[in-house]
Design an enzyme around this catalytic site. Structure first.
Site, PDB file in Angstrom:
ATOM      1  N   SER A  54      10.878  -4.756  11.314  1.00  0.00           N
ATOM      2  CA  SER A  54      10.293  -3.694  12.109  1.00  0.00           C
ATOM      3  C   SER A  54       9.074  -3.109  11.370  1.00  0.00           C
ATOM      4  O   SER A  54       8.170  -3.862  10.991  1.00  0.00           O
ATOM      5  CB  SER A  54      11.352  -2.623  12.402  1.00  0.00           C
ATOM      6  OG  SER A  54      10.879  -1.654  13.296  1.00  0.00           O
ATOM      7  N   ARG A  80      15.299  11.184  18.637  1.00  0.00           N
ATOM      8  CA  ARG A  80      16.177  10.103  18.192  1.00  0.00           C
ATOM      9  C   ARG A  80      16.845   9.412  19.374  1.00  0.00           C
ATOM     10  O   ARG A  80      16.978   8.188  19.392  1.00  0.00           O
ATOM     11  CB  ARG A  80      17.244  10.655  17.241  1.00  0.00           C
ATOM     12  CG  ARG A  80      18.244   9.625  16.736  1.00  0.00           C
ATOM     13  CD  ARG A  80      17.569   8.513  15.954  1.00  0.00           C
ATOM     14  NE  ARG A  80      18.543   7.651  15.300  1.00  0.00           N
ATOM     15  CZ  ARG A  80      18.234   6.578  14.580  1.00  0.00           C
ATOM     16  NH1 ARG A  80      16.969   6.237  14.432  1.00  0.00           N
ATOM     17  NH2 ARG A  80      19.177   5.856  14.006  1.00  0.00           N
ATOM     18  N   ASP A  97      14.680  -8.475  21.982  1.00  0.00           N
ATOM     19  CA  ASP A  97      13.918  -7.355  21.426  1.00  0.00           C
ATOM     20  C   ASP A  97      12.716  -7.074  22.329  1.00  0.00           C
ATOM     21  O   ASP A  97      11.772  -7.853  22.376  1.00  0.00           O
ATOM     22  CB  ASP A  97      13.454  -7.704  20.004  1.00  0.00           C
ATOM     23  CG  ASP A  97      12.729  -6.567  19.317  1.00  0.00           C
ATOM     24  OD1 ASP A  97      12.500  -5.513  19.948  1.00  0.00           O
ATOM     25  OD2 ASP A  97      12.378  -6.738  18.124  1.00  0.00           O
ATOM     26  N   HIS A 115      16.132  -4.692  19.507  1.00  0.00           N
ATOM     27  CA  HIS A 115      15.366  -4.563  18.262  1.00  0.00           C
ATOM     28  C   HIS A 115      16.268  -4.402  17.047  1.00  0.00           C
ATOM     29  O   HIS A 115      15.939  -4.865  15.960  1.00  0.00           O
ATOM     30  CB  HIS A 115      14.418  -3.363  18.371  1.00  0.00           C
ATOM     31  CG  HIS A 115      13.489  -3.226  17.216  1.00  0.00           C
ATOM     32  ND1 HIS A 115      12.614  -4.222  16.822  1.00  0.00           N
ATOM     33  CD2 HIS A 115      13.300  -2.206  16.336  1.00  0.00           C
ATOM     34  CE1 HIS A 115      11.925  -3.824  15.765  1.00  0.00           C
ATOM     35  NE2 HIS A 115      12.330  -2.604  15.440  1.00  0.00           N
ATOM     36  N   ASP A 116      17.409  -3.765  17.210  1.00  0.00           N
ATOM     37  CA  ASP A 116      18.335  -3.561  16.098  1.00  0.00           C
ATOM     38  C   ASP A 116      18.949  -4.860  15.578  1.00  0.00           C
ATOM     39  O   ASP A 116      19.693  -4.834  14.592  1.00  0.00           O
ATOM     40  CB  ASP A 116      19.455  -2.604  16.506  1.00  0.00           C
ATOM     41  CG  ASP A 116      19.106  -1.151  16.227  1.00  0.00           C
ATOM     42  OD1 ASP A 116      18.045  -0.894  15.640  1.00  0.00           O
ATOM     43  OD2 ASP A 116      19.901  -0.265  16.603  1.00  0.00           O
TER      44      ASP A 116
END
EC number: 2.3.1.46
Length: 383
Positions: free
Chosen positions: A157, A227, A323, A356-357
């Protein structure tokens, strides 16, 4: 209750700090009058000092990449699944270094640190920092540790952006560059997400123009909302469907009100409230701006191949099929630019549903690709 440390963990680790007293000239044109870096190391540096690997963390990460700080820690470092003895990033073969970048809030100098001129926290008086500035401080850390050349620089990332910047700014100081789930610059959509998050923080009544420290408070609602928004972008639609579906909390009937009804609502609220307790709102502002500003090709008229032309490292680029924050398409832009300037590059698109994680997860294909590549690096450097 004391944790039982797994046998394949690096175990208990102790964070370290180093302070550099010389002023640091920043890309924004301002100067930071000295700074502190917090960092951790894992494994053993060999006699030739040839087996060192730098790990670069992402937005909300820090220098605690693996292991535990105490037996009472609730969970280990953020890359525990991949970093440790006989793991993909093998601490029996390499010496790993991970530093918290400036502008963050986990021990390195940032907005919550004391401004030596005023004796109060910097707040928004802290200078704007960029990915290039972070790489410059990491190079100073390498000098301090006596490491002339990294066997590899690895990051996912925002960490992958630091890897690319390393390859351009210090081409002779790394042999391999491992860029995971990254992009050569943010899209307008990604910048827009970051701006919404920043506005959530800055419009919170408890923000006080960044001087909330003096009021013994913090913009909890704004940072929590930021968040929550960010976390949605880190997960794929399929991952959220699999994890939550439309399940109601505890299987209960609808409340017909505005309290939590769905499991996904409960999850996001928890992510937001827990983040507020471990991260500084001003740091979130600065780091997302650094993300927005990253665009190394801009110096070369938008030509990414020209930006990579001075690099010497061999590259491994990894993306993940689900992602959508930094899609495989963006990784292929990096790969194409590297091909154009005749660099040695390997590319893998990993099938994964986590979004994405995924770069944090022990996905078998991902573990195999990364482990095999670094295994070759180990042989090359005699590790």
């Amino acid at each position: 209750m004391p944790v039982e440390i797994p046998v394949d963990s690096v175990g208990l680790v102790t964070p370290q700090t180093v302070t550099f007293s010389a002023p640091l000239e920043l890309e924004c044109g301002r100067c930071l009058p000295g700074y502190t870096l917090a960092y951790e190391t894992y494994g053993t540096l060999n006699a030739q000092r040839s087996n060192a690997i730098l790990l670069c963390h992402a937005l909300s990460g820090d220098h605690h990449a693996a292991g535990y700080h105490s037996m009472n820690d609730r969970k280990p470092g953020w890359w525990e699944h991949l970093l440790g003895p006989r793991k993909a990033m093998d601490t029996e073969r390499f010496f790993f270094v991970c530093a918290n970048f400036i502008g963050s809030c986990k021990g390195s100098t940032g907005p919550a640190s004391t401004n030596p001129e005023t004796g109060a926290p910097w707040g928004l008086d802290f200078p704007m920092v960029t990915v290039r500035d972070w790489v410059k401080t990491q190079a100073e850390l390498a000098d301090y540790l006596g490491i002339e050349q990294w066997a590899a620089v690895v990051g996912g990332s925002l960490g992958g952006m630091q890897v690319m910047q390393w390859s351009m700014d210090y081409p002779e100081r790394l042999r391999h560059a491992v860029v995971i789930a990254a992009a050569p610059k943010l899209t307008a959509q990604n910048i827009a997400f970051n701006e919404v998050c920043r506005q959530a923080i800055m419009t919170d009544p408890e923000f006080y123009n960044g001087r909330y420290y003096a009021h013994n408070t913090k913009p909890r609602r704004g940072l929590s909302l930021a968040r929550m928004i960010g976390h949605i972008t880190y997960l794929s639609d399929n991952a959220m469907r699999t994890k939550f579906g439309r399940d109601t909390r505890g299987g209960k009937a609808f409340s017909f009100g505005f309290d939590v009804d769905f499991e996904v609502e409960s999850y996001l609220r928890y992510q937001g409230s827990s983040f507020v307790e471990r991260f500084d709102a001003n740091s979130y502002l600065y780091i997302t701006k650094a993300l927005d500003y990253f665009d190394p090709a801009s110096t070369w008229g938008g030509n990414l191949a020209e930006a990579f032309a001075s690099t010497r490292a061999n590259f491994l680029v990894i993306s993940f099929s689900s992602d959508w924050r930094f899609s495989p398409e963006r990784s292929r832009e990096i790969v194409q630019a590297l091909y154009t300037c005749n660099r040695d590059v390997s590319y893998a698109e990993i099938e994964a549903e986590h979004g994405h994680d995924s770069f944090l997860m022990p996905i078998p294909q991902y573990v195999a690709v990364l482990g095999t590549y670094l295994g070759r690096v180990a042989e090359e450097v005699g590790a």
